[in-house]
Design an enzyme around this catalytic site. Structure first.
Site, PDB file in Angstrom:
ATOM      1  N   LYS A 187      -4.574   6.040 136.264  1.00  0.00           N
ATOM      2  CA  LYS A 187      -3.845   6.510 135.089  1.00  0.00           C
ATOM      3  C   LYS A 187      -4.721   7.336 134.159  1.00  0.00           C
ATOM      4  CE  LYS A 187      -0.103   3.133 134.959  1.00  0.00           C
ATOM      5  NZ  LYS A 187      -0.461   2.176 136.043  1.00  0.00           N
TER       6      LYS A 187
HETATM    7  C1  LIG Z   1       0.449   1.883 137.110  1.00  0.00           C
HETATM    8  C2  LIG Z   1      -0.191   1.338 138.314  1.00  0.00           C
HETATM    9  C3  LIG Z   1       0.431   1.408 139.581  1.00  0.00           C
HETATM   10  C4  LIG Z   1       1.824   1.947 139.769  1.00  0.00           C
HETATM   11  O1  LIG Z   1       1.891   3.345 139.603  1.00  0.00           O
HETATM   12  P1  LIG Z   1       3.311   4.038 139.438  1.00  0.00           P
HETATM   13  O2  LIG Z   1       3.007   5.470 139.189  1.00  0.00           O
HETATM   14  O3  LIG Z   1       3.968   3.377 138.256  1.00  0.00           O
HETATM   15  O4  LIG Z   1       4.077   3.804 140.686  1.00  0.00           O
HETATM   16  C5  LIG Z   1      -0.273   0.939 140.685  1.00  0.00           C
HETATM   17  N1  LIG Z   1      -1.502   0.408 140.562  1.00  0.00           N
HETATM   18  C6  LIG Z   1      -2.128   0.318 139.364  1.00  0.00           C
HETATM   19  C7  LIG Z   1      -3.471  -0.302 139.308  1.00  0.00           C
HETATM   20  C8  LIG Z   1      -1.497   0.782 138.206  1.00  0.00           C
HETATM   21  O5  LIG Z   1      -2.124   0.684 137.031  1.00  0.00           O
END
Ligand SMILES: *Cc1c(COP(=O)(O)O)cnc(C)c1O
Length: 431
Positions: free
Chosen positions: A107
């Protein structure tokens, strides 16, 4: 480039307005009016491009003239200023490590890009923008870090007291400057409800310029394409493109990968790996989409009962179920399987996954067992140190903190405790 609302009841807007609005006024998600097609020689000669050049090539058509080229170049290069290694786990399966950013999660990429775009767009405004986010752990840290020190933007993060891991809490509470952490005496759902109410409140709307840094924002969604191209750079067997497995919750990450594929990135097949929250695997099997309450699992960043970005995936495939099924497979993995996979991959390959990556590994392994001769990679979406309980229980080993977070350990936590009510949030925001 214009972006239209998937609810079709709001005007199309440019990248600037889509970024500032987050969601369209009709509550729809923004979607690009056309998907750019990348030049063949860019794909074929990708190894000659730098990370920054790739980012710029991919994102420029979407941004259009809303950010000048030299600014966009700076934003792109700051966004991807860390490594994205593709690491072999075994003969068939590699891991695209997306945890080398400042908060150890994928993210970081979307959050860094979005924060810098928003910072650029609010330059010269006389009103500050306040970004309001509720987090169960990962999102908040990435957003807080992404916006840290960005002029003209204040960030207020709400997190449930005692319910995020120690590293996550340090990432939220030690920044200071323009980032404030509100420690809510309640659950994540309370935090989310408080934020939702804030966006609907007339007094707050008047007093502040509020925006969310939600994962549906186009400026968070679109840059997630970058690392799929970085993986292609590192992919050895260019004649046999990879199967790509994405641990999925809100389906923004995988949706960005599918968008990259539509733009010309070579991909054999996509796999969406979910935990027990198997709304999409069920949908692909039955053709019926049935949202429901999320259940808690070990891979808690994927505990989502109504994946918000899935409508974008449907739009990419023009709402055609058959073509969607032709490119996307989905599988659901239990917590017991997640633990087993963490342990066996560590034992057999000395590779330490986090619970989300473990979900991805097993879904990919199962798929490859049915599709001999193919190879693939999973997106390792977070560093295992962010989920120490699950990982240490399974491996019996203390996880070493990477250098980038060692510095956090001595810092003082600064949070403001608030009651789990909208009134408490409002009072803070207006004070
Ligand atoms: C947010 C997150 C996900 C999921 O990602 P999406 O884009 O919402 O499908 C998977 N793994 C981790 C560690 C995350 O922080």
């Amino acid at each position: 480039m214009q972006f239209y609302s998937l609810n079709k009841q709001a005007p199309a807007v440019d990248f600037r307005t889509a970024t500032i609005n987050g969601q369209a006024p009709d509550k729809g998600l923004y979607f690009p009016e056309h998907i750019p097609f990348l030049r063949n020689d860019f794909i074929n000669e990708i190894n000659y491009y730098s990370k920054e050049e790739i980012a710029l090539e991919v994102i420029a058509p979407y941004v259009g003239n809303t950010i000048p080229r030299n600014e966009l170049q700076r934003i792109a290069s700051e966004t991807v200023a860390f490594d994205f290694p593709l690491v072999n786990i075994n003969e068939q399966i590699s891991s695209l490590e997306l945890f080398h950013g400042p908060t150890l999660a994928f993210k970081d990429v979307g959050a860094r890009f979005m924060s810098r775009c928003l910072g650029y767009f609010v330059q010269g405004n006389n009103q500050k923008v306040t970004v309001l986010v509720a987090t169960s752990g990962d999102t908040g840290g990435a957003v807080a870090n992404g916006f840290y020190g960005v002029d003209g933007v204040d960030v207020v993060i709400l997190y449930p007291s005692g319910k995020v891991s120690p590293i996550q809490e340090l990432q939220l509470t030690t920044l200071g400057k323009n980032v404030t952490a509100l420690e809510v005496d309640g659950r994540f759902d309370d935090c989310q409800a408080m934020v939702k109410q804030a966006f609907a409140d007339a007094d707050l709307q008047k007093a502040l310029f509020l925006t969310s840094a939600n994962s549906i924002n186009v400026a968070r969604w679109l840059p997630q394409q970058f690392y799929y191209f970085y993986a292609w750079q590192q992919w050895q067997d260019k004649d046999n493109p990879p199967v790509i497995c994405v641990p999925s919750g809100n389906f923004g990450n995988i949706c960005a990968g599918i968008l990259a594929y539509q733009s010309g990135l070579p991909v054999q097949h996509f796999i969406a790996a979910t935990n027990a929250n198997d709304i999409v695997p069920q949908y692909l099997q039955s053709g019926t989409y049935a949202a429901r309450e999320a259940v808690a699992t070990l891979s808690n960043a994927m505990d989502v009962g109504n994946p918000s970005n899935f409508v974008r995936i449907l739009e990419i495939f023009k709402q055609e179920f058959a073509s969607l099924k032709g490119k996307l497979h989905a599988a659901s993995i239990t917590d017991a399987q997640t633990k087993e996979t963490l342990a066996s991959v560590y034992r057999e390959h000395q590779y330490l996954l986090d619970p989300h990556g473990a979900v991805g590994f097993l879904a990919l392994e199962q798929y490859l067992a049915q599709n001999q001769g193919q190879k693939g990679y999973l997106l390792e979406t977070a560093h295992p140190v962010k989920f120490p309980d699950a990982v240490e229980e399974v491996t019996g080993q203390k996880i070493k903190y990477p250098e980038s977070v060692q510095g956090l350990l001595g810092l003082e936590k600064k949070s403001i405790k608030v009651a789990p009510t909208f009134a408490a949030l409002k009072e803070y925001l207006l004070s």
